[in-house]
Each structure stands twice: as C-alpha cells, then as structure tokens.
Design a protein around this motif. Structure first.
Motif, mmCIF file in Angstrom:
data_model
loop_
_atom_site.group_PDB
_atom_site.id
_atom_site.type_symbol
_atom_site.label_atom_id
_atom_site.label_comp_id
_atom_site.label_asym_id
_atom_site.label_seq_id
_atom_site.Cartn_x
_atom_site.Cartn_y
_atom_site.Cartn_z
ATOM 1 N N GLY A 52 -28.566 -45.586 37.827
ATOM 2 C CA GLY A 52 -27.845 -46.809 36.949
ATOM 3 C C GLY A 52 -26.906 -46.130 35.801
ATOM 4 O O GLY A 52 -26.099 -46.750 35.629
ATOM 5 N N ASN A 53 -27.377 -45.117 35.436
ATOM 6 C CA ASN A 53 -26.763 -44.370 34.052
ATOM 7 C C ASN A 53 -25.535 -43.583 34.213
ATOM 8 O O ASN A 53 -25.259 -42.571 34.945
ATOM 9 N N CYS A 54 -24.321 -44.201 33.905
ATOM 10 C CA CYS A 54 -22.989 -43.545 34.133
ATOM 11 C C CYS A 54 -22.250 -43.365 32.805
ATOM 12 O O CYS A 54 -21.268 -42.955 32.920
ATOM 13 N N SER A 55 -23.068 -43.395 31.580
ATOM 14 C CA SER A 55 -22.657 -43.108 30.448
ATOM 15 C C SER A 55 -22.748 -41.747 29.573
ATOM 16 O O SER A 55 -24.118 -41.517 29.717
ATOM 17 N N LEU A 56 -21.982 -41.269 29.050
ATOM 18 C CA LEU A 56 -22.260 -40.097 28.470
ATOM 19 C C LEU A 56 -21.933 -40.104 26.938
ATOM 20 O O LEU A 56 -20.791 -40.695 26.620
ATOM 21 N N GLU A 57 -22.769 -39.829 25.932
ATOM 22 C CA GLU A 57 -22.347 -39.782 24.338
ATOM 23 C C GLU A 57 -22.003 -38.370 24.293
ATOM 24 O O GLU A 57 -22.435 -37.451 24.676
ATOM 25 N N VAL A 58 -20.968 -38.199 23.534
ATOM 26 C CA VAL A 58 -20.297 -37.114 23.153
ATOM 27 C C VAL A 58 -20.292 -37.049 21.446
ATOM 28 O O VAL A 58 -19.873 -37.967 20.863
ATOM 29 N N LYS A 59 -20.952 -35.795 20.996
ATOM 30 C CA LYS A 59 -21.051 -35.894 19.389
ATOM 31 C C LYS A 59 -20.486 -34.747 18.778
ATOM 32 O O LYS A 59 -20.140 -33.704 19.498
ATOM 33 N N LYS A 60 -20.160 -34.794 17.636
ATOM 34 C CA LYS A 60 -19.484 -33.484 17.096
ATOM 35 C C LYS A 60 -18.119 -33.088 17.436
ATOM 36 O O LYS A 60 -17.545 -31.903 17.449
ATOM 37 N N VAL A 61 -17.151 -34.117 18.016
ATOM 38 C CA VAL A 61 -15.744 -34.046 18.347
ATOM 39 C C VAL A 61 -14.987 -33.736 16.987
ATOM 40 O O VAL A 61 -15.124 -34.683 16.184
ATOM 41 N N PRO A 62 -14.151 -32.792 16.959
ATOM 42 C CA PRO A 62 -13.442 -32.580 15.824
ATOM 43 C C PRO A 62 -12.394 -34.105 15.781
ATOM 44 O O PRO A 62 -12.048 -34.295 16.875
ATOM 45 N N ARG A 63 -11.977 -34.445 14.639
ATOM 46 C CA ARG A 63 -11.265 -35.751 14.607
ATOM 47 C C ARG A 63 -10.028 -35.838 15.270
ATOM 48 O O ARG A 63 -9.421 -36.644 15.840
ATOM 49 N N GLY A 64 -9.382 -34.531 15.071
ATOM 50 C CA GLY A 64 -8.039 -34.574 15.717
ATOM 51 C C GLY A 64 -8.092 -34.389 17.308
ATOM 52 O O GLY A 64 -7.055 -34.638 17.731
ATOM 53 N N LEU A 65 -9.368 -34.071 17.789
ATOM 54 C CA LEU A 65 -9.338 -34.261 19.145
ATOM 55 C C LEU A 65 -9.892 -35.500 19.812
ATOM 56 O O LEU A 65 -10.209 -35.585 21.046
#
Length: 166
Positions: A52-65
């Motif tokens: 059922g889970n299709c979502s990933l959390e992404v953290k620490k992405v530089p603001r410009g990217l």
C-alpha cells in the motif's frame, strides 16, 4: 623482530586480540554499525508491506535542488511519479515523492545511487500514521485552543459591554 620484543609487544594487546595474533588468524569482522546511517537498527521494511505504501519522504535536499524538475528527473528513473510535494510539512529541505505503486517506490528506496548526486540527502518511507505520535509535545499544544486568549477576548468583550451601558 626478536622473539623477546614480539612477546613484550603482544603482552600489551588486549586478551582477545592477542589470541588471534598468536594463532596467526585475521580477526573476525565486526557487524556494520547502522547508527552511522542516521537510523537505528538494520534497514526496516516499509510499514505496510502489503503493497500500500507508495510515498517516500526525502530530507536534507539543498534548497536550490528542492524543486519538482530536479526531483522528477532523479526519481522518474525508478517508475511513474504521481505526485511531488516540495517543502514537505513546511521544511524547505524536505519533499514527498509518491509513485504509482509500491514496487516502484521500493526500487527508488533501495537504490544505492546518491539522490541528486548528494550523499547527504536521505530517503525514508512516508508513514502518515506515526506523524501525530512523533510530534513534540509543544507542537501538540499548539493544536489545542489556548484558554488565555479566550479569557483575554472575554475580558475585552465584557469591558465593551460595560462602557456601552455606562
């Protein structure tokens, strides 16, 4: 190296290490320290392994990217993306990537390729059920109505009544 010098040197080694050295065997490898990855314990399967889970959390992405174009270019390699949220939960370095199915999300999660060529960007399974439990107590208090503001408003309202009748 003389035998006397070798025995003196080995006496200063810890007992376990001395035993392996005397036998001429390499020491056994230590288990990998998963705490270095910012997680506790070995990799966990997604919370709902039923697909059922299709979502990933992404953290620490530089603001410009941290924009739809960059994230879509990277995660689009792993499958069909149905939604991308940047600045997820008000975090300017967070994002939520939703795939069309669990298998595609799992391929992206297990990929060894650095996200956007940045090894500091981390990917986690999105688990909305735990969000309420993981919130800090101060954040939970903000969700409830504060009685002090109600009392202050009532006091101002009462003063207005008295002034109007006076």
């Amino acid at each position: 190296m003389s035998a006397e010098r070798r025995s003196t040197r080995q006496r200063h080694l810890p007992e376990r290490r001395r035993t392996w050295a005397l036998l001429g065997l390499p020491r056994p490898k230590k288990n990998f320290d998963y705490n270095r990855l910012g997680r506790s314990g070995p990799p966990r399967p997604p919370p709902s392994s039923g697909g059922g889970n299709c979502s990933l959390e992404v953290k620490k992405v530089p603001r410009g990217l941290n924009d739809i174009t960059h994230l879509n270019n990277h995660f689009g390699k792993f499958g069909k993306i149905v939604n991308i949220q940047v600045c997820f939960e008000g975090d300017p370095e967070g994002a939520l990537i939703t795939f069309s199915n669990h298998t595609e999300a799992n391929v992206a999660y297990k990929s060894t390729e650095a996200v956007l060529n940045n090894r500091f960007i981390k990917v986690f399974w999105h688990n909305p059920e735990n969000k309420q439990e993981n919130m800090a107590p101060s954040a939970n208090k903000k969700l409830t109505k504060q009685p002090t503001t109600d009392v202050a408003q009532q006091g101002a309202h009462q003063q207005g009544k008295h002034q109007g009748h006076g």
